[in-house]
Design an enzyme around this catalytic site. Structure first.
Site, short mmCIF file in Angstrom:
data_model
loop_
_atom_site.label_atom_id
_atom_site.label_comp_id
_atom_site.label_asym_id
_atom_site.label_seq_id
_atom_site.Cartn_x
_atom_site.Cartn_y
_atom_site.Cartn_z
N ASP A 13 0.87 -1.18 0.00
CA ASP A 13 0.00 0.00 0.00
C ASP A 13 0.91 1.22 0.00
OD1 ASP A 13 -2.31 1.66 0.31
OD2 ASP A 13 -1.92 1.80 2.44
N SER A 14 0.30 2.38 -0.25
CA SER A 14 1.05 3.62 -0.18
C SER A 14 1.53 3.91 1.24
CB SER A 14 0.16 4.77 -0.65
OG SER A 14 -1.04 4.78 0.10
N CYS A 76 -4.24 -1.16 -2.00
CA CYS A 76 -4.37 0.29 -2.11
C CYS A 76 -5.35 0.53 -3.25
CB CYS A 76 -3.01 0.90 -2.43
SG CYS A 76 -3.05 2.66 -2.82
N GLU A 155 -6.09 8.36 10.17
CA GLU A 155 -4.74 8.26 10.75
C GLU A 155 -4.69 8.97 12.10
OE1 GLU A 155 -1.44 8.71 8.20
OE2 GLU A 155 -2.27 7.28 6.77
N CYS A 187 -11.41 3.14 -0.49
CA CYS A 187 -10.09 3.58 0.01
C CYS A 187 -9.80 2.77 1.26
CB CYS A 187 -10.14 5.07 0.36
SG CYS A 187 -8.64 5.66 1.17
N HIS A 189 -8.44 3.41 3.99
CA HIS A 189 -8.63 4.04 5.29
C HIS A 189 -10.09 4.10 5.73
CE1 HIS A 189 -4.56 5.37 4.49
NE2 HIS A 189 -4.49 6.02 5.63
N1 DGL Z 1 -4.14 3.72 0.34
C1 DGL Z 1 -4.76 4.78 -0.41
C2 DGL Z 1 -6.01 4.21 -1.11
O1 DGL Z 1 -6.56 3.21 -0.72
C3 DGL Z 1 -5.15 5.94 0.47
C4 DGL Z 1 -3.96 6.78 0.91
C5 DGL Z 1 -3.24 7.46 -0.25
O2 DGL Z 1 -3.78 8.44 -0.81
O3 DGL Z 1 -2.16 7.03 -0.59
O4 DGL Z 1 -6.44 4.77 -2.08
#
Ligand code: DGL
Length: 291
Positions: A13-14, A76, A155, A187, A189
């Protein structure tokens, strides 16, 4: 079953958000080891161009392949929406994104054929969810909206208070008026904000979290390739990050729902080439704060 089945599953993931997917993977596949890469030095992906997201995602994939994983989960939504076709073409092991499992689940859930989708700006601008949903059934009506502040709220841990509710109301009221009976949490999060999102959308709207569906697809793929682990000693998670931000453990453990023992900073991708020994700054901080 072959000798490869005890290799770990790779997940990237990012940043920290993909741990919501790991949580479901660990619940469904408790015998599997997981190697997680979070590109915390370059997060967020959701505000970046498609070209940049593809480049970063390719590097993340290469890092996991260097760890000898048997399957890779793109945990992600932004990378799944924009980069997955490129990644799958580049890889000789299965690569599973979170987008298709989420779209399939939403299409199976809706009764009135109206689906709302929320995600990062890059995910929504890509139109990937609309395309996937229309490929499943072109009679679906879809309304999408980016909710970038939800990432920071998750977060920060502000997931169920007045601030979260006000922001959710501002983002979601147009969607609530659309009359969808299904909302895709597009997403990583957003599952943490389920309660406040539900309060705004109303009880009649089902929230689809692609993490559970993705875990089910991983199990099916491993089973059909004879790669499900038979080991008794599995179930470990090794976390690699391109940077270890302050509060990583606190935030990561909230996303994962259990303690994170093994965290290592790596030089690449995204990590500084000049970095010396790998180190876990959060471990030092945790110790000094008595955790
Ligand atoms: N993990 C990213 C997503 O699911 C969210 C956080 C980001 O913008 O990198 O799109």
């Amino acid at each position: 079953m072959d000798g490869n089945s005890d290799r770990p599953i790779g997940v990237f993931d990012s940043g920290v958000g993909g741990l919501t997917v790991v949580r479901e993977l660990m619940a469904l596949l408790p015998g599997e080891d997981i190697v997680y890469f979070g590109d915390t030095a370059r997060v967020p992906y959701g505000t970046k161009s498609a070209e940049t997201v593809v480049k970063f995602a390719r590097e993340d994939l290469d890092f996991l392949r260097s760890r000898d994983v048997k399957l890779i989960v793109v945990a992600c939504n932004t990378a799944s929406s924009i980069a997955l076709p490129h990644l799958a073409d580049d890889s000789d092991i299965p690569v599973i994104g979170v987008l298709l499992p989420g779209a399939r689940s939403a299409a199976a859930t809706t009764h009135n054929n109206r689906i709302a989708v929320i995600g990062t700006t890059a995910t929504i601008n890509s139109g990937a969810y609309e395309n996937a949903l229309h490929d499943i059934y072109d009679g679906l009506e879809i309304m999408s909206h980016p909710c970038p502040l939800f990432v920071s709220l998750a977060e920060e841990g502000w997931v169920d208070d007045d601030v979260a509710f006000m922001i959710a109301r501002r983002y979601l009221e147009p969607l609530a008026g659309f009359g969808a009976d299904t909302l895709v949490l597009g997403c990583t999060h957003y599952p943490l904000l389920k309660s406040v999102i539900s309060r705004v959308m109303g009880d009649g709207v089902v929230l689809v979290d692609s993490a559970t569906e993705t875990a089910a697809e991983v199990r099916e793929t491993l089973a059909s390739s004879g790669l499900l682990s038979e080991s008794d000693s599995g179930g470990n998670i090794y976390v690699y990050l391109s940077d270890i931000p302050y509060r990583f453990r606190e935030v990561g453990e909230r996303f994962l729902g259990r303690p994170i023992e093994n965290v290592e900073q790596v030089k690449g991708p995204g990590g500084k080439e000049s970095e010396g020994e790998c180190r876990d700054m959060t471990a030092g901080r945790a110790a000094s704060s008595g955790r």
